[in-house]
Write an enzyme that holds these catalytic residues in place. Sequence first.
Site, short mmCIF file in Angstrom:
data_model
loop_
_atom_site.label_atom_id
_atom_site.label_comp_id
_atom_site.label_asym_id
_atom_site.label_seq_id
_atom_site.Cartn_x
_atom_site.Cartn_y
_atom_site.Cartn_z
CB SER A 214 35.41 43.91 40.45
OG SER A 214 36.08 43.22 39.49
CB SER B 157 40.47 44.08 37.96
OG SER B 157 39.21 43.49 37.91
CB ALA C 87 40.12 35.22 34.95
CD GLU C 88 35.98 40.11 38.80
OE1 GLU C 88 35.44 41.21 39.06
OE2 GLU C 88 35.36 39.03 38.80
CB THR C 89 43.19 39.24 40.17
OG1 THR C 89 42.37 38.79 41.25
CG2 THR C 89 44.35 40.07 40.72
#
Length: 163
Positions: free
Chosen positions: A163, A79, A74-76
């Site tokens: 991040s 971002s 999800a963060e990848t």
Amino acid sequence: MGEQQRVKFPQEIIDEYAALGVDLPALFSAGHLGTRMGVQILEASPEKVVGTMPVEGNTQPYGLLHGGASAVLAETLGSVGTMLHGGSSKIAVGVDLNCTHHRGVRSGLVTGVATPVHRGRSTATYEIVISDEEGRRVCSARLTCLLRDVRPGDGAPSESTGS
């Protein structure tokens, strides 16, 4: 984790980075952690980022997809969307990630799709839906990233995709 496939980017984004002497499709990656976990970005634009990740190798002790692995996917993806929204003069830095896990997955690939909720000058928020191979929702996530100016030492644009 196999051969890195080329990401599908909108031509205007390829042109923006090419003007800076950067071959974005050739240099782009999911970052060291994403690569280690087998994350593959298939499509990337400020409007939509699509990626996959294998369940195998990313499980918790009971053999289910680890919630932290879903968070990495999800963060990848969020971002990457934020980075592309901010353009070549900005870097995306995650400041808030929320994940709700709906069902367990024991095998196959999961697919994440990140779409913007808010795209501003200094922050961007993406909703990321992660589904199993049958299209069932595995995880709902929301990521907010800060957009800050690129500074010396930040590295190449391809290094600022997480991040």
